[in-house]
Design a protein around this motif. Structure first.
Motif, PDB file in Angstrom:
ATOM      1  N   ALA A 293      12.880 149.330 133.364  1.00 37.11           N
ATOM      2  CA  ALA A 293      12.185 148.224 134.572  1.00 37.11           C
ATOM      3  C   ALA A 293      11.221 148.872 135.390  1.00 37.11           C
ATOM      4  O   ALA A 293      10.720 148.460 136.274  1.00 37.11           O
ATOM      5  N   SER A 294      10.817 150.330 135.264  1.00 32.97           N
ATOM      6  CA  SER A 294      10.089 151.339 135.662  1.00 32.97           C
ATOM      7  C   SER A 294       8.758 150.877 135.872  1.00 32.97           C
ATOM      8  O   SER A 294       8.102 151.135 136.747  1.00 32.97           O
ATOM      9  N   GLY A 295       8.159 149.816 134.864  1.00 39.35           N
ATOM     10  CA  GLY A 295       6.687 149.645 134.868  1.00 39.35           C
ATOM     11  C   GLY A 295       6.632 148.442 135.962  1.00 39.35           C
ATOM     12  O   GLY A 295       5.285 148.610 136.552  1.00 39.35           O
ATOM     13  N   LEU A 296       7.560 147.776 136.277  1.00 37.17           N
ATOM     14  CA  LEU A 296       7.107 146.818 137.461  1.00 37.17           C
ATOM     15  C   LEU A 296       6.921 147.568 138.772  1.00 37.17           C
ATOM     16  O   LEU A 296       6.023 146.931 139.238  1.00 37.17           O
ATOM     17  N   PHE A 297       7.636 148.187 139.334  1.00 34.97           N
ATOM     18  CA  PHE A 297       7.422 148.839 140.464  1.00 34.97           C
ATOM     19  C   PHE A 297       6.383 149.497 140.554  1.00 34.97           C
ATOM     20  O   PHE A 297       5.571 149.662 141.426  1.00 34.97           O
ATOM     21  N   ALA A 298       6.060 150.509 139.474  1.00 31.93           N
ATOM     22  CA  ALA A 298       4.981 151.405 139.458  1.00 31.93           C
ATOM     23  C   ALA A 298       3.762 150.496 139.522  1.00 31.93           C
ATOM     24  O   ALA A 298       2.801 150.945 139.933  1.00 31.93           O
ATOM     25  N   GLY A 299       3.745 149.324 138.523  1.00 29.38           N
ATOM     26  CA  GLY A 299       2.407 148.500 138.611  1.00 29.38           C
ATOM     27  C   GLY A 299       2.023 148.099 140.010  1.00 29.38           C
ATOM     28  O   GLY A 299       1.127 147.850 140.428  1.00 29.38           O
ATOM     29  N   GLY A 344      20.336 142.951 136.409  1.00 31.03           N
ATOM     30  CA  GLY A 344      20.280 144.038 137.279  1.00 31.03           C
ATOM     31  C   GLY A 344      19.136 145.448 137.189  1.00 31.03           C
ATOM     32  O   GLY A 344      19.143 146.130 137.874  1.00 31.03           O
ATOM     33  N   GLU A 345      18.495 145.076 136.111  1.00 31.53           N
ATOM     34  CA  GLU A 345      17.357 146.007 135.922  1.00 31.53           C
ATOM     35  C   GLU A 345      15.907 145.424 136.378  1.00 31.53           C
ATOM     36  O   GLU A 345      15.548 145.519 137.490  1.00 31.53           O
ATOM     37  N   VAL A 346      15.311 144.365 135.476  1.00 33.91           N
ATOM     38  CA  VAL A 346      13.891 143.913 135.920  1.00 33.91           C
ATOM     39  C   VAL A 346      14.179 142.842 137.099  1.00 33.91           C
ATOM     40  O   VAL A 346      13.414 142.970 138.027  1.00 33.91           O
ATOM     41  N   GLY A 347      15.367 142.346 137.214  1.00 33.86           N
ATOM     42  CA  GLY A 347      15.641 141.406 138.493  1.00 33.86           C
ATOM     43  C   GLY A 347      15.593 142.200 139.576  1.00 33.86           C
ATOM     44  O   GLY A 347      14.934 141.912 140.421  1.00 33.86           O
ATOM     45  N   VAL A 348      16.294 143.529 139.675  1.00 33.22           N
ATOM     46  CA  VAL A 348      16.429 144.169 140.912  1.00 33.22           C
ATOM     47  C   VAL A 348      15.068 144.983 141.092  1.00 33.22           C
ATOM     48  O   VAL A 348      14.493 145.136 142.198  1.00 33.22           O
ATOM     49  N   ALA A 349      14.593 145.245 139.915  1.00 33.88           N
ATOM     50  CA  ALA A 349      13.026 145.776 140.151  1.00 33.88           C
ATOM     51  C   ALA A 349      11.973 145.077 140.941  1.00 33.88           C
ATOM     52  O   ALA A 349      11.347 145.283 141.708  1.00 33.88           O
ATOM     53  N   SER A 350      12.037 143.578 140.519  1.00 39.70           N
ATOM     54  CA  SER A 350      11.315 142.664 141.140  1.00 39.70           C
ATOM     55  C   SER A 350      11.725 142.336 142.729  1.00 39.70           C
ATOM     56  O   SER A 350      10.771 142.237 143.429  1.00 39.70           O
ATOM     57  N   CYS A 351      12.927 142.509 142.961  1.00 38.37           N
ATOM     58  CA  CYS A 351      13.425 142.360 144.253  1.00 38.37           C
ATOM     59  C   CYS A 351      12.998 143.501 144.989  1.00 38.37           C
ATOM     60  O   CYS A 351      12.433 143.180 146.128  1.00 38.37           O
ATOM     61  N   MET A 352      12.941 144.568 144.446  1.00 42.07           N
ATOM     62  CA  MET A 352      12.626 145.724 145.334  1.00 42.07           C
ATOM     63  C   MET A 352      10.933 145.617 145.561  1.00 42.07           C
ATOM     64  O   MET A 352      10.281 146.072 146.534  1.00 42.07           O
ATOM     65  N   ALA A 353      10.103 145.138 144.291  1.00 40.38           N
ATOM     66  CA  ALA A 353       8.868 145.216 144.425  1.00 40.38           C
ATOM     67  C   ALA A 353       8.179 144.194 145.510  1.00 40.38           C
ATOM     68  O   ALA A 353       7.382 144.359 146.191  1.00 40.38           O
TER      69      ALA A 353
END
Ligand code: SF4
Length: 458
Positions: A293-299, A344-353
């Motif tokens: 899920a690292s691309g989401l927050f970095a993007g 838990g991965e992309v879901g939480v990444a989106s939540c953090m972003a």
């Protein structure tokens, strides 16, 4: 308060090679630690040791080949660290029939490629989904020392037999909270900005000075930026049997033309795709909360920095706040696809972003939590079903879609009335955990169901 979160929130952002922090960063760290532990064994034990063997269980076995877990283990045994290891060297490890001499306590033990066993068909005898058993063997194949480690998500490692050296946290949190509700209460009670509370806790639990923490935040943000920049500058196919073409450069090129009416979303798509493609290529990324899920927050960070011109200091503060939210998700639910699926991965990444975007927009702490809750809520039930076990389909596009959801969640939060929300962020995390526990194992990073099992991909 029965317990409080007492860990570094910046540890949710680990720099290291893709494509999956559970499968690369954690195994590399565990393997390196095994060698360190072996070095302190009695000399008589070391004198008997001639070989090292590693057994991988759970999704480390089922999708370990596609994720490069065997290479990460070999790299760790050879002393590499995720943050600094040369990814070209890493990718070239373990050629067929290859082996290595591992320096250990003044002597060498042998690692053969076939000594890293993916236990795909055996039941996992351990207490956690992703287990690694490291063994030192003598000339007769007898075990002279054994250690078991677990990859618990986002590159984190836990040990079956923890040693004193594993607890590196020198201090107790300055402000005690156990979830988002209690964190918001601290904000109200002390009248401090959320980032200041997070910074004070980070200083207390890590023992680092504010300047060191600021430097670490910048290193994390810079590594995210580098992953986006490299991804945007690279074209061609990703490694692996899917022969997937990279798309980030193409999407960015078209973003300002055919997509004029929603070009900013296309740009955000391109940034997230770029870093996600770098992750899929096994290059250096930053977990947020995981490699997949690292691309989401970095993007999102790149979008805020380049398109919205958000100052570095605001991003640094936002990183702490997003780190608090990611750490709450990890502590009270899970950030491991093997445990709860992609929610838990992309879901939480989106939540953090979403929290990062809302913070950068200047929303109140309460509305930052609302943005995070909206993003989390609409990822509930998301399965982990990577085709052929490669973190490419659906993972790469999912990062882009999750980034746009984060943007939308921040916008909806901005348009919300404080105090009117029916579901809290903590309730969304609880629902995520319950949903993950109810999910069939084939939808939890085993590549045995969903898209991974569809006919198109045969
Ligand atoms: S589907 Fe989601 S959780 Fe599974 S490997 Fe891909 S990004 Fe990770």
């Amino acid at each position: 308060m029965p317990y409080c979160i007492n860990s570094s929130v910046l540890e949710i952002f680990r720099i290291g090679p893709g494509p999956s922090s559970s499968h690369t960063i954690a195994p590399m760290r565990a393997a390196r630690e095994f060698v360190r532990r072996c070095a302190s064994l009695p000399q008589a034990v070391l004198d008997r040791a001639v070989r090292v063997s590693v057994d991988l269980y759970g999704s480390l076995a089922l999708t370990g080949k596609g994720h490069g877990t065997d290479k990460a283990v070999a790299a760790g045994l050879l002393g590499a660290e995720p943050e600094t290891c040369d990814t070209d060297w890493l990718h070239a490890l373990l050629p067929p029939g290859g082996g290595y001499d591992i320096p250990l306590g003044g002597r060498q033990v042998r690692l053969e490629a076939e000594s890293i066993a993916l236990r795909r068909r055996e039941a996992n005898p351990y207490r956690y989904a992703n287990a690694m058993k490291f063994r030192l063997l003598d000339a007769d194949g007898e075990t002279v020392f054994e250690d078991v480690a677990y990859s618990t998500g986002g590159g984190a490692v836990e040990y079956e037999n923890p040693r004193d050296a594993d607890s590196r946290e020198p201090g107790e949190a300055a402000y005690r909270y156990r979830d988002w509700a209690t964190f918001l209460r601290l904000v109200d009670k002390y009248g401090l900005p959320p980032a200041e509370i997070a910074m004070e806790n980070e200083k207390a639990v890590t023992g680092r000075a504010a300047e060191e923490i600021r430097a670490r935040e910048k290193a994390i943000l810079d590594a995210m930026e580098e992953s986006v920049a490299r991804g945007l500058a690279t074209i061609g196919r990703l490694p692996g049997p899917l022969r997937l073409e990279r798309r980030a450069e193409h999407v960015l090129r078209l973003a300002g033309t055919t997509m004029a009416d929603c070009g900013f979303l296309a740009r955000l798509d391109a940034y997230a795709l770029a870093a996600a493609e770098e992750n899929a290529a096994g290059n250096r990324v930053v977990t947020a909360p995981t490699g997949g899920a690292s691309g989401l927050f970095a993007g999102v960070v790149h979008f805020l920095r380049e398109d919205r011109k958000v100052p570095l200091e605001t991003l640094q503060d936002g990183l702490l706040v997003a780190g608090v939210i990611g750490t709450i998700a990890k502590t009270n639910a899970s950030i491991s696809g093997a445990e709860v699926g992609c929610q838990g991965e992309v879901g939480v990444a989106s939540c953090m972003a979403a929290a990062m975007m809302a913070f950068a927009d200047g929303l109140s702490p309460e509305l930052v939590g609302v943005a995070a809750e909206i993003a989390m809520e609409h990822h509930l039930g998301l399965t982990c079903d990577p085709v052929d076990g490669y973190v490419q389909i659906p993972c790469i596009e999912r990062n882009a879609v999750g980034a746009c959801t984060a943007c939308n969640a921040a916008m909806l939060a901005r348009l919300s009335t404080p105090g009117k929300q029916k579901v809290t962020l903590d309730e969304a995390f609880a629902a995520m955990l319950e949903t993950g526990r109810g999910m069939n194992a084939k939808f939890r990073e085993t590549a045995l169901g969903g898209l991974a099992a569809c006919a198109l991909c045969d």
